[in-house]
Design an enzyme around this catalytic site. Structure first.
Site, short mmCIF file in Angstrom:
data_model
loop_
_atom_site.label_atom_id
_atom_site.label_comp_id
_atom_site.label_asym_id
_atom_site.label_seq_id
_atom_site.Cartn_x
_atom_site.Cartn_y
_atom_site.Cartn_z
N LYS A 26 0.38 6.94 -9.71
CA LYS A 26 0.36 7.66 -8.44
C LYS A 26 1.46 8.71 -8.47
O LYS A 26 2.42 8.58 -9.23
CB LYS A 26 0.51 6.70 -7.26
CG LYS A 26 1.61 5.67 -7.36
CD LYS A 26 1.54 4.72 -6.17
CE LYS A 26 2.53 3.57 -6.28
NZ LYS A 26 2.01 2.45 -7.08
N ASP A 75 9.42 8.73 -2.74
CA ASP A 75 10.23 7.51 -2.80
C ASP A 75 11.16 7.49 -4.00
O ASP A 75 11.37 8.50 -4.67
CB ASP A 75 9.31 6.29 -2.82
CG ASP A 75 8.55 6.15 -4.12
OD1 ASP A 75 8.22 7.18 -4.72
OD2 ASP A 75 8.28 5.00 -4.55
N ASP A 103 6.60 8.18 -6.99
CA ASP A 103 5.15 7.96 -7.05
C ASP A 103 4.49 7.78 -5.68
O ASP A 103 3.27 7.75 -5.59
CB ASP A 103 4.81 6.79 -7.98
CG ASP A 103 5.36 5.45 -7.52
OD1 ASP A 103 6.03 5.39 -6.47
OD2 ASP A 103 5.13 4.45 -8.23
N ARG A 104 5.29 7.70 -4.62
CA ARG A 104 4.71 7.55 -3.28
C ARG A 104 4.95 8.81 -2.46
O ARG A 104 5.77 9.65 -2.81
CB ARG A 104 5.30 6.34 -2.57
CG ARG A 104 5.02 5.04 -3.28
CD ARG A 104 5.52 3.84 -2.51
NE ARG A 104 5.19 2.61 -3.23
CZ ARG A 104 4.95 1.45 -2.66
NH1 ARG A 104 5.01 1.32 -1.35
NH2 ARG A 104 4.66 0.38 -3.38
N SER A 118 10.95 1.44 -8.08
CA SER A 118 10.13 2.23 -7.17
C SER A 118 10.82 2.47 -5.83
O SER A 118 11.88 3.07 -5.77
CB SER A 118 8.76 1.56 -6.97
OG SER A 118 7.89 2.41 -6.26
N HIS A 119 10.25 1.97 -4.76
CA HIS A 119 10.73 2.24 -3.40
C HIS A 119 11.77 1.23 -2.94
O HIS A 119 12.23 1.30 -1.80
CB HIS A 119 9.54 2.22 -2.44
CG HIS A 119 8.76 0.92 -2.51
ND1 HIS A 119 8.02 0.58 -3.60
CD2 HIS A 119 8.65 -0.10 -1.64
CE1 HIS A 119 7.46 -0.60 -3.41
NE2 HIS A 119 7.83 -1.04 -2.22
N ASP A 164 11.12 6.42 -7.16
CA ASP A 164 10.72 6.90 -8.49
C ASP A 164 9.69 8.01 -8.44
O ASP A 164 9.17 8.41 -9.48
CB ASP A 164 10.22 5.74 -9.34
CG ASP A 164 8.88 5.18 -8.86
OD1 ASP A 164 8.59 5.29 -7.66
OD2 ASP A 164 8.15 4.61 -9.69
#
Length: 542
Positions: A375, A276, A280-281, A112-113, A278
């Site tokens: 998300k 971010d 999703d943010r 992710s982030h 991946d």
């Protein structure tokens, strides 16, 4: 040929809220990826001949891990694999592909982030057939299996060429290398008024989207600059890089400070946004106006009907417990329920599948809806563009009007990163031990109304999730929340959330940290953060 390889368990292969995350060198150990993937397959049933989706965010070690997963999927008996070209699939796009193609599930390679690179972070998570993260019953089974695993199966076939779209075979399994953007872009066109957004850009609307050298670059270029006609150069840092260009791909005011500074300057475009590692943010900033993720969720919910995919209204809102109560006030006015869940997108899945919620969000910059089961950063940006096109107002005008209607939730999160795990656990244990005696205490001029340790009772399947964060409520409606994050790979991250509701429109222009100064002081002194962790101030304030 399929080989059976003897192995022994690794300690700590326990999936967190978003799968298994460790440093790259940990995943590079012989058998480490194979053990975990075999533990995933051993925890599933009736997948023989079914379709598996595989993709990742392009970070370091992404391609190597994908080749391993493909060969193990063939050995396990899957009939077909859909893999993004170049190994690329944003997390929301992976969910989209799983749902559209009715796949059995998917394996997403991402942290992710978190930072990337040879010494950065890596992650693997399993998503189920609804496109969402595996629920706890599956992740618990994966962990238990990882502790006893003695062998794994893998094909010794050659690597697949991930850079060429089309079909290939590994053993009896078909491998389909697909365009990673196509299915996702098609879905976005169904949800939003692309014509109105095109007109917005044609009328001179200006924007900067920072893809942070992460996965959303190709998606943003194809949709914003391609489909919607935003000027070339609207998307910056648009090429996914294995180390994210040496930057931290987390769209917050610390790691996206250049974007924030631009939007606060006299050179500001109308809208600034970022996503971010991946995808999703999201980060939303108008000219001179940062929109907190909690406020963004509330404002999206209040305006969702302006987008074609949501014109019939929304069934409900879901927010994670630490997220501010701004969305609750929107739900109350709309006459719908706002569900409060633990942190972790998987907790929204049951609500979305049951039709109880349409829009979901977390204070950690994750917002999404029932269109997928993750998300979705770019979705949130497109929703804001749709709202701006429909209302023909600026971001700051929409924000101020919302506060005037619903009141303002002053809100901040203070992160203490890489804290010694034993110290962090001790701090939380001490807080939990004092809960019963906090009610009625005077702290820094405020009186505690109640305190608890948040537990969630799922209204769909009846499951109970406990110890999700210590909450301290004050008689003036303010609150402080303490929890340990499960998304890091070193030490522990203590997150402290501080919130105060202000109904008076005449008091909506205060600086957030100043408006919360007394609560911030209490948040540090109550658990003695400095004494227990050695930290006198947070590492990140958002």
């Amino acid at each position: 040929m399929i080989r059976t390889v003897a192995t022994t368990p690794f300690d700590g292969q326990k999936p967190g809220t978003s799968g298994l995350r460790k440093k790259v060198p940990v995943f590079q150990q012989p058998h480490y990826v194979e053990n975990f993937v075999q533990s995933v397959f051993d925890s599933l049933e009736n997948y023989e001949g079914e379709t598996l989706v595989i993709g990742g965010d392009g970070r370091y070690f992404n391609r190597e891990a994908i080749q391993t997963v493909i060969k193990m999927a063939a050995a396990a008996g899957f009939g077909r694999v859909l893999v993004g070209k170049g190994g690329i699939l944003s997390t929301p796009a992976a969910s989209c592909v799983i749902r559209k193609h009715e796949a059995f599930g998917g394996i997403v390679l991402s942290a992710s982030h978190n930072p990337g690179g040879p010494h950065g972070d890596f992650g693997i998570k399993y998503n189920i057939g609804n496109g969402g993260p595996a629920p706890e019953r599956i992740t618990d089974a994966i962990f238990e299996r990882s502790k006893t695993i003695a062998a794994y199966k893998i094909s010794d076939a050659d690597d697949i060429d991930l850079d060429v779209q089309g079909l290939a075979r590994v053993e009896d399994m078909v491998v389909d290398v697909i365009d990673p953007v196509e299915d996702y872009a098609e879905l976005m066109a169904q949800l939003f008024d692309f014509g109105a957004i095109r007109d917005l850009f044609a009328g001179g609307f200006s924007m900067r989207f920072d893809a942070m050298s992460a996965v959303t670059g190709p998606y943003a270029k194809a949709i914003l600059e391609g489909e919607l006609g935003a000027p070339e150069g609207t998307v910056v840092h648009g090429e996914p890089l294995p180390d994210f260009g040496g930057h931290h791909p987390d769209p917050n005011l610390v790691h996206a400070k250049d974007l924030y500074d631009l939007l606060m300057s006299d050179r500001a475009p109308d809208l600034g946004a970022a996503s971010d590692g991946d995808g999703d943010r999201n980060l939303i900033i108008g000219r001179g106006q940062f929109v907190t993720p909690s406020d963004s969720l509330a404002m999206i919910a209040a305006n969702a009907h302006l987008a074609p995919g949501y014109k019939a209204g929304i069934a409900g809102i879901a927010r994670s417990m630490p997220t501010s109560g701004a969305a609750d006030r929107v739900a109350e006015k709309l006459g719908i329920t706002c569900y409060e869940t633990p942190t972790g997108w998987k907790f929204f899945g049951n609500l979305l599948d049951a039709g109880l919620a349409t829009v979901c969000g977390e204070e950690s910059a994750g917002t999404g809806s029932s269109h997928v089961r993750e998300k979705d950063g770019l979705w949130a940006v497109l929703m804001w563009l749709n709202i701006l096109a429909a209302r023909k107002q600026s971001v700051v005008e929409i924000v101020r009007e919302h506060w005037a209607t619903y009141g303002r939730n002053y809100y901040t999160r203070h992160d203490y990163e890489e804290v010694d795990s034993a110290a962090a656990d001790g701090l939380m244990a001490d807080l939990r031990g004092r809960l019963d005696g906090l009610a009625g205490q005077a702290l820094g001029g405020l009186t505690v109304e109640k305190a608890d340790d948040f537990a969630y009772h799922d209204p769909v399947d009846g499951s109970v999730t406990t110890k999700q964060g210590v909450r301290v409520f004050f008689t003036d409606g303010s609150r402080i929340v303490y929890r340990l994050s499960g998304t890091g790979t070193a030490g522990a991250t203590l997150r402290v959330y501080i919130e105060r509701f202000e109904p008076d429109a005449g008091k909506h222009e205060l600086e957030t940290q100043a408006a919360l100064a007394d609560l911030i002081a209490i948040s540090r002194s109550l658990p003695d953060i400095e004494g227990r962790t050695g930290r006198s101030a947070p590492d990140v304030v958002t």
